[in-house]
Scaffold this motif. Structure first.
Motif, PDB file in Angstrom:
ATOM      1  N   LEU A  40       0.809  -0.927   0.038  1.00 55.12           N
ATOM      2  CA  LEU A  40      -0.100   0.075  -0.235  1.00 55.12           C
ATOM      3  C   LEU A  40       0.634   1.060   0.108  1.00 55.12           C
ATOM      4  CD1 LEU A  40      -2.794   1.339   0.081  1.00 55.12           C
ATOM      5  CD2 LEU A  40      -2.488   1.049   2.849  1.00 55.12           C
ATOM      6  N   TYR A  41       2.038   1.031   1.271  1.00 54.72           N
ATOM      7  CA  TYR A  41       2.903   2.304   1.380  1.00 54.72           C
ATOM      8  C   TYR A  41       3.006   2.582  -0.636  1.00 54.72           C
ATOM      9  CZ  TYR A  41       2.432   0.599   5.758  1.00 54.72           C
ATOM     10  OH  TYR A  41       1.715   0.037   6.872  1.00 54.72           O
ATOM     11  N   THR A  42       3.595   2.265  -1.451  1.00 58.31           N
ATOM     12  CA  THR A  42       4.214   2.022  -2.746  1.00 58.31           C
ATOM     13  C   THR A  42       2.609   2.580  -3.914  1.00 58.31           C
ATOM     14  OG1 THR A  42       3.522  -0.368  -3.774  1.00 58.31           O
ATOM     15  CG2 THR A  42       5.846   0.433  -2.146  1.00 58.31           C
ATOM     16  N   VAL A  43       2.002   2.743  -3.391  1.00 58.04           N
ATOM     17  CA  VAL A  43       0.929   3.039  -4.787  1.00 58.04           C
ATOM     18  C   VAL A  43       0.753   5.045  -4.570  1.00 58.04           C
ATOM     19  CG1 VAL A  43      -0.377   0.557  -4.487  1.00 58.04           C
ATOM     20  CG2 VAL A  43      -1.364   3.633  -3.308  1.00 58.04           C
ATOM     21  N   PRO A  44       0.539   5.025  -5.881  1.00 56.85           N
ATOM     22  CA  PRO A  44       0.762   6.386  -6.731  1.00 56.85           C
ATOM     23  C   PRO A  44      -0.151   7.456  -5.517  1.00 56.85           C
ATOM     24  CG  PRO A  44       0.775   5.394  -8.400  1.00 56.85           C
ATOM     25  CD  PRO A  44       0.144   4.202  -6.844  1.00 56.85           C
ATOM     26  N   ALA A  45      -0.125   8.712  -4.960  1.00 62.99           N
ATOM     27  CA  ALA A  45      -0.667   8.987  -4.694  1.00 62.99           C
ATOM     28  C   ALA A  45      -2.750   9.228  -5.427  1.00 62.99           C
ATOM     29  CB  ALA A  45      -0.949  11.070  -5.185  1.00 62.99           C
ATOM     30  N   LEU A  46      -3.587   9.683  -4.495  1.00 62.27           N
ATOM     31  CA  LEU A  46      -4.726   8.838  -4.632  1.00 62.27           C
ATOM     32  C   LEU A  46      -5.916  10.138  -5.519  1.00 62.27           C
ATOM     33  CD1 LEU A  46      -5.362   6.658  -3.004  1.00 62.27           C
ATOM     34  CD2 LEU A  46      -7.670   7.510  -1.844  1.00 62.27           C
ATOM     35  N   PRO A  47      -6.313   9.569  -6.639  1.00 62.52           N
ATOM     36  CA  PRO A  47      -6.418  10.650  -7.854  1.00 62.52           C
ATOM     37  C   PRO A  47      -7.080  10.900  -7.281  1.00 62.52           C
ATOM     38  CG  PRO A  47      -7.276   8.346  -8.075  1.00 62.52           C
ATOM     39  CD  PRO A  47      -6.820   7.768  -7.033  1.00 62.52           C
ATOM     40  N   SER A  48      -7.959  12.604  -8.019  1.00 60.76           N
ATOM     41  CA  SER A  48      -9.403  13.554  -7.402  1.00 60.76           C
ATOM     42  C   SER A  48     -10.206  12.651  -7.871  1.00 60.76           C
ATOM     43  CB  SER A  48      -8.765  14.745  -7.870  1.00 60.76           C
ATOM     44  OG  SER A  48      -7.681  15.324  -7.142  1.00 60.76           O
ATOM     45  N   VAL A  49     -11.445  12.298  -7.268  1.00 60.63           N
ATOM     46  CA  VAL A  49     -12.639  12.495  -7.466  1.00 60.63           C
ATOM     47  C   VAL A  49     -13.886  13.348  -7.463  1.00 60.63           C
ATOM     48  CG1 VAL A  49     -14.124  10.260  -7.199  1.00 60.63           C
ATOM     49  CG2 VAL A  49     -11.995  10.142  -6.934  1.00 60.63           C
ATOM     50  N   ALA A  50     -14.829  13.793  -8.812  1.00 64.38           N
ATOM     51  CA  ALA A  50     -16.059  14.071  -8.509  1.00 64.38           C
ATOM     52  C   ALA A  50     -16.771  13.538  -7.559  1.00 64.38           C
ATOM     53  CB  ALA A  50     -16.385  14.503  -9.567  1.00 64.38           C
ATOM     54  N   CYS A  51     -17.441  14.152  -5.782  1.00 65.24           N
ATOM     55  CA  CYS A  51     -17.954  13.359  -5.436  1.00 65.24           C
ATOM     56  C   CYS A  51     -19.394  14.470  -4.780  1.00 65.24           C
ATOM     57  CB  CYS A  51     -17.374  12.847  -3.784  1.00 65.24           C
ATOM     58  SG  CYS A  51     -18.553  11.425  -3.721  1.00 65.24           S
ATOM     59  N   LYS A  52     -19.683  14.561  -5.916  1.00 63.52           N
ATOM     60  CA  LYS A  52     -20.955  15.386  -5.126  1.00 63.52           C
ATOM     61  C   LYS A  52     -22.423  15.436  -4.582  1.00 63.52           C
ATOM     62  CE  LYS A  52     -19.842  18.833  -9.729  1.00 63.52           C
ATOM     63  NZ  LYS A  52     -20.339  19.134 -10.356  1.00 63.52           N
ATOM     64  N   ALA A  53     -21.989  14.566  -3.670  1.00 62.35           N
ATOM     65  CA  ALA A  53     -22.823  14.248  -2.792  1.00 62.35           C
ATOM     66  C   ALA A  53     -23.381  15.145  -1.930  1.00 62.35           C
ATOM     67  CB  ALA A  53     -22.032  13.133  -1.791  1.00 62.35           C
ATOM     68  N   VAL A  54     -24.525  15.525  -1.771  1.00 61.16           N
ATOM     69  CA  VAL A  54     -25.397  16.307  -1.225  1.00 61.16           C
ATOM     70  C   VAL A  54     -25.739  15.997  -0.091  1.00 61.16           C
ATOM     71  CG1 VAL A  54     -26.630  18.477  -0.665  1.00 61.16           C
ATOM     72  CG2 VAL A  54     -25.705  17.527  -2.851  1.00 61.16           C
ATOM     73  N   LYS A  55     -25.428  15.749   1.883  1.00 61.05           N
ATOM     74  CA  LYS A  55     -26.716  15.532   2.840  1.00 61.05           C
ATOM     75  C   LYS A  55     -27.624  16.031   3.114  1.00 61.05           C
ATOM     76  CE  LYS A  55     -26.232  14.303   7.212  1.00 61.05           C
ATOM     77  NZ  LYS A  55     -27.336  14.684   7.488  1.00 61.05           N
ATOM     78  N   GLY A  56     -28.782  15.799   2.695  1.00 64.40           N
ATOM     79  CA  GLY A  56     -29.540  16.414   3.462  1.00 64.40           C
ATOM     80  C   GLY A  56     -30.354  15.769   4.960  1.00 64.40           C
ATOM     81  N   THR A  57     -31.688  16.803   5.603  1.00 63.51           N
ATOM     82  CA  THR A  57     -31.572  16.407   6.154  1.00 63.51           C
ATOM     83  C   THR A  57     -33.229  15.377   6.828  1.00 63.51           C
ATOM     84  OG1 THR A  57     -32.552  18.257   6.480  1.00 63.51           O
ATOM     85  CG2 THR A  57     -30.808  18.256   7.132  1.00 63.51           C
ATOM     86  N   THR A  58     -32.833  14.392   5.801  1.00 63.45           N
ATOM     87  CA  THR A  58     -34.307  13.295   5.672  1.00 63.45           C
ATOM     88  C   THR A  58     -33.394  11.856   6.371  1.00 63.45           C
ATOM     89  OG1 THR A  58     -34.455  13.547   3.433  1.00 63.45           O
ATOM     90  CG2 THR A  58     -35.912  14.945   4.166  1.00 63.45           C
ATOM     91  N   LYS A  59     -34.131  11.230   6.603  1.00 68.29           N
ATOM     92  CA  LYS A  59     -33.250   9.796   6.184  1.00 68.29           C
ATOM     93  C   LYS A  59     -33.303   9.735   5.063  1.00 68.29           C
ATOM     94  CE  LYS A  59     -34.076   4.936   7.961  1.00 68.29           C
ATOM     95  NZ  LYS A  59     -34.625   3.622   8.182  1.00 68.29           N
TER      96      LYS A  59
END
Length: 251
Positions: A40-59
Motif C-alpha cells: 500500500l505504501y508504494t502506490v501513487p497518490a490517490l486521484p481526485s474524484v468528483a464526489c458531489k454528494a449532498v447531505k440532506g436532513t431526511t433519512k
C-alpha cells in the motif's frame, strides 16, 4: 505471550512534522512486513474524484449521501489498490450487538469497518446534522479501516504478540488507529473536501460510549492530527506508515 484484547471500532491541535525515523522505536515491529513494508505504501497518490454528494436532513437523503460517499471512495481506492474489492455498505437503525458485533450498545449513530465492509447505524443525530463534515470524517475513517483490512494490515496487527507489555500493546494500537487517521486524510483530499480546522472533526462523531477509551486507542490528539495532515497533504498512502515511526510520533 499475550495477544491484543482491544475493541476495534471507529471513532471517530498542534501539528507535528512527520519525517523519516531518526531514533529507534521503543517497541519496533519485527517480522511483520504486512505492517512495515505493505505494498500500500508504494502506490501513487490517490486521484481526485468528483464526489458531489449532498447531505440532506431526511433519512432518505442521508442514506443516499452515505451510499454516494462510499461509492466515491471505492472509485478512488479502486484505482490504486491491487485486487481491490469494493466496500459494501450496511445501514440500519439499530445494530443490536453493537458496532461489528462487539456487544456494546451505542445510542447514537456510528460508522465502523466490519468484515471488510462499512457498517453504519443511522439515527436522528446524523440525519438532522446540517454540516456534512463531522459525519463524513467518521464514515471515511471507517473506510480507512476497511482499506487496512483489505491490504492485510488489520490481520497482521491482530496477530502481533506481546511479552506482557501493556505499554507495547498500547503503542501498537496507536499505530493502527493513527494510520487510519492518516488514510482518512488521504481519502478526504481525494474527495476534494476542505475544512478550516480538521482537529476537532477527528473525534466529533466518536460515540460517547467510547470516550474513556479514546486516549488508549488513538493516542495524543496532536499526533492524530499530524498523521491526518500527512495523509491529507500528500494524498499518498505511503505517508501513512506509522509502523516505522519513532514512539514519540505515535504516543
Amino acid at each position: 505471550m499475550t495477544t491484543r484484547r482491544v475493541l476495534t471500532v471507529s471513532a471517530g491541535a498542534l501539528a507535528l512534522l512527520l519525517s523519516a525515523p531518526t531514533a529507534a522505536s521503543a517497541y519496533p515491529i519485527v517480522g511483520a512486513p504486512e505492517l512495515t513494508q505493505n505494498p500500500l505504501y508504494t502506490v501513487p497518490a490517490l486521484p481526485s474524484v468528483a464526489c458531489k454528494a449532498v447531505k440532506g436532513t431526511t433519512k432518505a437523503s442521508t442514506t443516499a449521501y452515505l451510499k454516494k460517499i462510499v461509492g466515491c471512495l471505492n472509485t478512488a481506492w479502486g484505482r490504486r489498490v491491487k485486487d481491490f474489492v469494493p466496500a459494501e455498505l450496511g445501514i440500519k437503525d439499530t445494530y443490536e450487538h453493537g458496532p461489528c458485533f462487539n456487544g456494546v450498545t451505542v445510542s447514537g449513530s456510528f460508522a465502523t469497518s466490519c468484515y471488510r465492509s462499512v457498517q453504519v447505524q443511522l439515527r436522528s443525530d446524523w440525519i438532522k446534522a446540517r454540516s456534512e463534515l463531522p459525519v463524513l470524517v467518521e464514515v471515511t475513517r471507517a473506510y480507512a479501516q476497511f482499506i487496512q483490512a483489505q491490504t492485510g494490515i488489520s490481520e497482521a496487527w491482530w496477530a502481533l504478540r506481546y511479552d506482557g507489555e501493556e505499554a507495547e500493546m498500547n503503542e501498537q494500537t496507536h499505530r493502527f488507529y493513527q494510520q487510519a487517521d492518516c488514510l482518512t486524510g488521504v481519502s478526504l483530499r481525494s474527495l476534494g473536501r476542505t475544512a478550516r480546522d480538521w482537529g476537532p472533526l477527528l473525534s466529533a462523531e466518536t460515540p460517547k460510549e467510547y470516550d474513556r477509551f479514546i486516549p488508549k486507542w488513538y493516542g495524543k490528539p496532536a499526533n492524530r492530527l499530524a498523521w491526518f495532515r500527512a495523509g491529507y497533504g500528500s494524498a499518498k498512502p505511503g505517508a501513512c506508515n506509522t509502523w516505522k515511526a519513532p514512539s514519540a510520533k505515535v504516543a
